[in-house]
Write a protein that holds these residues in place. Structure first.
Motif, PDB file in Angstrom:
ATOM      1  N   LEU A 173       0.839  -1.158   0.123  1.00 40.74           N
ATOM      2  CA  LEU A 173       0.219  -0.043   0.024  1.00 40.74           C
ATOM      3  C   LEU A 173       0.923   1.134   0.068  1.00 40.74           C
ATOM      4  O   LEU A 173       0.509   2.403  -0.604  1.00 40.74           O
ATOM      5  CB  LEU A 173      -0.901  -0.129   1.111  1.00 40.74           C
ATOM      6  CG  LEU A 173      -1.864  -1.091   1.404  1.00 40.74           C
ATOM      7  CD1 LEU A 173      -2.876  -1.020   2.503  1.00 40.74           C
ATOM      8  CD2 LEU A 173      -2.646  -1.255   0.049  1.00 40.74           C
ATOM      9  N   ALA A 174       1.765   1.066   0.575  1.00 41.61           N
ATOM     10  CA  ALA A 174       2.763   2.502   0.685  1.00 41.61           C
ATOM     11  C   ALA A 174       3.521   2.643  -0.638  1.00 41.61           C
ATOM     12  O   ALA A 174       4.043   3.988  -0.800  1.00 41.61           O
ATOM     13  CB  ALA A 174       4.104   2.136   1.808  1.00 41.61           C
ATOM     14  N   VAL A 175       3.288   1.862  -1.805  1.00 40.30           N
ATOM     15  CA  VAL A 175       3.957   2.411  -3.080  1.00 40.30           C
ATOM     16  C   VAL A 175       3.071   3.396  -3.470  1.00 40.30           C
ATOM     17  O   VAL A 175       3.618   4.393  -4.023  1.00 40.30           O
ATOM     18  CB  VAL A 175       3.901   1.036  -3.792  1.00 40.30           C
ATOM     19  CG1 VAL A 175       4.192   1.581  -5.288  1.00 40.30           C
ATOM     20  CG2 VAL A 175       4.708   0.044  -3.370  1.00 40.30           C
ATOM     21  N   THR A 176       1.746   3.166  -3.068  1.00 37.50           N
ATOM     22  CA  THR A 176       0.773   4.266  -3.577  1.00 37.50           C
ATOM     23  C   THR A 176       0.538   5.463  -2.792  1.00 37.50           C
ATOM     24  O   THR A 176       0.845   6.826  -3.220  1.00 37.50           O
ATOM     25  CB  THR A 176      -0.505   3.687  -3.872  1.00 37.50           C
ATOM     26  OG1 THR A 176      -0.461   2.622  -4.744  1.00 37.50           O
ATOM     27  CG2 THR A 176      -1.731   4.678  -4.379  1.00 37.50           C
ATOM     28  N   ALA A 177       0.723   5.308  -1.446  1.00 37.61           N
ATOM     29  CA  ALA A 177       0.636   6.640  -0.634  1.00 37.61           C
ATOM     30  C   ALA A 177       1.465   6.244   0.732  1.00 37.61           C
ATOM     31  O   ALA A 177       1.568   5.011   0.966  1.00 37.61           O
ATOM     32  CB  ALA A 177      -0.839   6.689  -0.352  1.00 37.61           C
ATOM     33  N   PRO A 178       1.803   7.211   1.352  1.00 37.96           N
ATOM     34  CA  PRO A 178       2.463   6.897   2.677  1.00 37.96           C
ATOM     35  C   PRO A 178       1.308   6.383   3.623  1.00 37.96           C
ATOM     36  O   PRO A 178       0.187   6.528   3.520  1.00 37.96           O
ATOM     37  CB  PRO A 178       2.749   8.330   3.251  1.00 37.96           C
ATOM     38  CG  PRO A 178       1.820   9.260   2.401  1.00 37.96           C
ATOM     39  CD  PRO A 178       1.737   8.723   1.141  1.00 37.96           C
ATOM     40  N   VAL A 179       1.903   5.405   4.665  1.00 35.39           N
ATOM     41  CA  VAL A 179       1.027   4.804   5.539  1.00 35.39           C
ATOM     42  C   VAL A 179       1.165   5.228   7.003  1.00 35.39           C
ATOM     43  O   VAL A 179       2.280   5.340   7.522  1.00 35.39           O
ATOM     44  CB  VAL A 179       1.241   3.310   5.440  1.00 35.39           C
ATOM     45  CG1 VAL A 179       0.430   2.367   6.434  1.00 35.39           C
ATOM     46  CG2 VAL A 179       0.671   2.627   3.874  1.00 35.39           C
ATOM     47  N   LEU A 180       0.346   5.600   7.557  1.00 37.22           N
ATOM     48  CA  LEU A 180       0.158   5.965   9.007  1.00 37.22           C
ATOM     49  C   LEU A 180      -0.341   4.647   9.776  1.00 37.22           C
ATOM     50  O   LEU A 180      -1.516   4.514   9.590  1.00 37.22           O
ATOM     51  CB  LEU A 180      -0.374   7.447   9.544  1.00 37.22           C
ATOM     52  CG  LEU A 180      -0.356   7.826  10.855  1.00 37.22           C
ATOM     53  CD1 LEU A 180       1.287   8.219  10.994  1.00 37.22           C
ATOM     54  CD2 LEU A 180      -1.077   8.937  10.812  1.00 37.22           C
ATOM     55  N   LEU A 181       0.437   4.126  10.727  1.00 34.34           N
ATOM     56  CA  LEU A 181      -0.124   3.207  11.705  1.00 34.34           C
ATOM     57  C   LEU A 181      -0.712   3.847  12.988  1.00 34.34           C
ATOM     58  O   LEU A 181       0.173   4.656  13.224  1.00 34.34           O
ATOM     59  CB  LEU A 181       0.974   2.196  12.009  1.00 34.34           C
ATOM     60  CG  LEU A 181       1.230   0.970  11.045  1.00 34.34           C
ATOM     61  CD1 LEU A 181       2.512   0.401  11.142  1.00 34.34           C
ATOM     62  CD2 LEU A 181       0.166   0.033  10.930  1.00 34.34           C
ATOM     63  N   LEU A 182      -1.603   3.360  13.396  1.00 29.24           N
ATOM     64  CA  LEU A 182      -2.136   3.730  14.765  1.00 29.24           C
ATOM     65  C   LEU A 182      -2.042   2.799  15.695  1.00 29.24           C
ATOM     66  O   LEU A 182      -2.248   1.685  15.534  1.00 29.24           O
ATOM     67  CB  LEU A 182      -3.560   4.253  14.821  1.00 29.24           C
ATOM     68  CG  LEU A 182      -4.001   5.486  13.566  1.00 29.24           C
ATOM     69  CD1 LEU A 182      -5.680   5.614  13.812  1.00 29.24           C
ATOM     70  CD2 LEU A 182      -3.233   6.690  13.713  1.00 29.24           C
ATOM     71  N   THR A 183      -1.237   3.164  17.005  1.00 27.56           N
ATOM     72  CA  THR A 183      -1.037   2.218  17.997  1.00 27.56           C
ATOM     73  C   THR A 183      -2.411   1.574  18.460  1.00 27.56           C
ATOM     74  O   THR A 183      -3.411   2.527  18.439  1.00 27.56           O
ATOM     75  CB  THR A 183      -0.029   2.735  18.888  1.00 27.56           C
ATOM     76  OG1 THR A 183      -0.679   4.030  19.694  1.00 27.56           O
ATOM     77  CG2 THR A 183       1.181   3.050  18.324  1.00 27.56           C
ATOM     78  N   SER A 184      -2.507   0.538  19.283  1.00 26.30           N
ATOM     79  CA  SER A 184      -3.675  -0.009  19.421  1.00 26.30           C
ATOM     80  C   SER A 184      -3.812   0.148  20.948  1.00 26.30           C
ATOM     81  O   SER A 184      -3.015  -0.195  21.796  1.00 26.30           O
ATOM     82  CB  SER A 184      -3.574  -1.641  19.423  1.00 26.30           C
ATOM     83  OG  SER A 184      -4.806  -2.000  19.930  1.00 26.30           O
ATOM     84  N   PRO A 185      -4.911   0.845  21.548  1.00 30.39           N
ATOM     85  CA  PRO A 185      -5.065   1.226  22.821  1.00 30.39           C
ATOM     86  C   PRO A 185      -5.458   0.137  23.776  1.00 30.39           C
ATOM     87  O   PRO A 185      -6.081  -0.949  22.659  1.00 30.39           O
ATOM     88  CB  PRO A 185      -6.220   2.049  22.895  1.00 30.39           C
ATOM     89  CG  PRO A 185      -6.800   2.123  21.678  1.00 30.39           C
ATOM     90  CD  PRO A 185      -5.800   1.655  20.841  1.00 30.39           C
ATOM     91  N   PRO A 186      -5.368  -0.257  24.682  1.00 28.77           N
ATOM     92  CA  PRO A 186      -5.774  -1.412  25.415  1.00 28.77           C
ATOM     93  C   PRO A 186      -7.374  -1.626  25.729  1.00 28.77           C
ATOM     94  O   PRO A 186      -7.962  -0.589  25.565  1.00 28.77           O
ATOM     95  CB  PRO A 186      -5.132  -1.291  26.908  1.00 28.77           C
ATOM     96  CG  PRO A 186      -5.065   0.049  27.100  1.00 28.77           C
ATOM     97  CD  PRO A 186      -4.646   0.621  25.665  1.00 28.77           C
ATOM     98  N   LEU A 187      -8.098  -2.767  25.309  1.00 28.65           N
ATOM     99  CA  LEU A 187      -9.496  -2.924  25.160  1.00 28.65           C
ATOM    100  C   LEU A 187      -9.746  -3.092  26.606  1.00 28.65           C
ATOM    101  O   LEU A 187      -9.276  -3.593  27.590  1.00 28.65           O
ATOM    102  CB  LEU A 187      -9.482  -4.398  24.594  1.00 28.65           C
ATOM    103  CG  LEU A 187      -8.984  -4.674  23.279  1.00 28.65           C
ATOM    104  CD1 LEU A 187      -9.253  -5.863  22.494  1.00 28.65           C
ATOM    105  CD2 LEU A 187      -9.094  -3.199  22.230  1.00 28.65           C
ATOM    106  N   LEU A 188     -10.958  -2.208  26.864  1.00 36.92           N
ATOM    107  CA  LEU A 188     -11.325  -2.056  28.369  1.00 36.92           C
ATOM    108  C   LEU A 188     -12.477  -3.128  28.410  1.00 36.92           C
ATOM    109  O   LEU A 188     -13.538  -3.133  28.289  1.00 36.92           O
ATOM    110  CB  LEU A 188     -11.943  -0.687  28.311  1.00 36.92           C
ATOM    111  CG  LEU A 188     -11.148   0.440  28.287  1.00 36.92           C
ATOM    112  CD1 LEU A 188     -11.803   1.867  28.508  1.00 36.92           C
ATOM    113  CD2 LEU A 188      -9.875   0.105  29.257  1.00 36.92           C
ATOM    114  N   GLY A 189     -11.998  -4.047  29.435  1.00 31.61           N
ATOM    115  CA  GLY A 189     -12.890  -5.298  29.726  1.00 31.61           C
ATOM    116  C   GLY A 189     -14.121  -4.798  30.648  1.00 31.61           C
ATOM    117  O   GLY A 189     -15.242  -5.469  30.652  1.00 31.61           O
ATOM    118  N   GLU A 190     -13.845  -3.687  31.205  1.00 33.24           N
ATOM    119  CA  GLU A 190     -15.077  -3.244  32.281  1.00 33.24           C
ATOM    120  C   GLU A 190     -16.304  -2.777  31.285  1.00 33.24           C
ATOM    121  O   GLU A 190     -17.501  -2.777  31.845  1.00 33.24           O
ATOM    122  CB  GLU A 190     -14.645  -2.133  33.077  1.00 33.24           C
ATOM    123  CG  GLU A 190     -14.537  -0.675  32.451  1.00 33.24           C
ATOM    124  CD  GLU A 190     -13.571   0.314  33.144  1.00 33.24           C
ATOM    125  OE1 GLU A 190     -13.824   1.416  33.019  1.00 33.24           O
ATOM    126  OE2 GLU A 190     -12.866  -0.062  33.820  1.00 33.24           O
TER     127      GLU A 190
END
Length: 289
Positions: A173-190
């Motif tokens: 995908l980065a060949v076509t456009a720059p890629v921005l990864l978003l870090t994954s926040p912890p999932l809230l069991g509550e």
């Protein structure tokens, strides 16, 4: 002698005289006393962003989630004058191959995942967005069974599989456009309605999210066309926010209604926060919080 003209007149008429132009009373253009006229700012075109990933990405991009909610229309939470969103995320998508094994027994990876990746490649190559944003979470925080062998989350084999899958997809995908990864926040069991899932992620989500985000950082560091933005650090910073593990909406409600997926109000808050970072990433600038 005889033939000379009196008074030295040689018969040549003098040239006509031209009146001098009146002196200008206008100050020179560079005179500092001249007030410049108003300058209209050039119109700024919105950037086009393609969003790929799982159900968390789908809801972040304004898609609905539910047992009977299929993919369909979505309402972008971004200001369309700044970000035009193409929400390509797919519910249930998992990046790492193999069957998940931590919740509900062994669940094989759907062939739809590979079809989604082929579709992303085709659409992004055709649209040529300014930026691709990628979000991975729920399924990629779980262990795998690959070719009949148990592969625990965080093991060397799991990590190698994750890197290879991310490099293969995002590198394309980065060949076509720059890629921005978003870090994954912890999932809230509550916030989770299913007791088994709530207990599982309450015990493991924070440490697993940190590990996954470390892998994402490695993927980003390996390519000049892939960058990383720490959404998790903003949404669920170390130590929490106002006594809560993660930020909440202005009305006090959770950003993610079930600890995983964004509702309309929560998605709007996150979109407002992300907008400047997406614009910077599309322009090749700094995307750090």
């Amino acid at each position: 002698g005889e033939g000379g003209a009196a008074g030295g007149d040689d018969g040549v008429e003098p040239p006509p005289t031209t009146a001098a132009a009146p002196a200008s009373t206008d100050p020179p253009a560079t005179d500092p006393s001249v007030e410049p006229g108003p300058v209209e700012p050039a119109p700024v075109e919105p950037i086009t962003v393609a969003l790929v990933g799982d159900s968390s990405a789908w809801t972040l991009g304004g898609g609905e989630i539910g047992l009977r909610t299929d993919h369909g229309p979505y309402v972008s939470p971004f200001d369309p004058e700044r970000v035009v969103l193409l929400n390509l995320a797919r519910k249930g998508y998992r990046l790492v191959p193999g069957a998940t094994t931590d919740l509900g027994g062994v669940r094989a990876r759907s062939g739809d995942d590979l079809e989604s990746e082929r579709w992303w490649r085709e659409v992004i190559a055709d649209v040529e967005p300014d930026l691709v944003v990628a979000v991975f979470g729920l399924s990629d925080l779980q262990s795998r069974e690959i070719d009949g062998v148990d592969v625990p989350f965080g093991s060397a084999v799991f990590d190698d599989r994750f890197r290879a899958a991310a490099d293969g997809l995002l590198g394309y995908l980065a060949v076509t456009a720059p890629v921005l990864l978003l870090t994954s926040p912890p999932l809230l069991g509550e916030e989770m309605p299913v007791e088994e899932m709530a207990a599982f992620f309450d015990a493991r989500s924070a440490s697993r999210a940190r590990h996954l985000n470390g892998l994402l950082a490695e993927v980003a560091a390996a390519s000049p066309r892939i960058d990383l933005h720490d959404l998790a650090g903003w949404l669920c910073p170390e130590g929490g926010v106002d006594g809560e593990p993660c930020r909440r909406r202005p009305d006090g409600g959770p950003m993610r209604f079930d600890g995983v997926h964004y509702d309309e109000e929560g998605g709007a808050v996150v979109a407002a926060y992300l907008t400047e970072h997406l614009i910077a990433a599309a322009a090749g600038g700094d995307t750090r919080p």
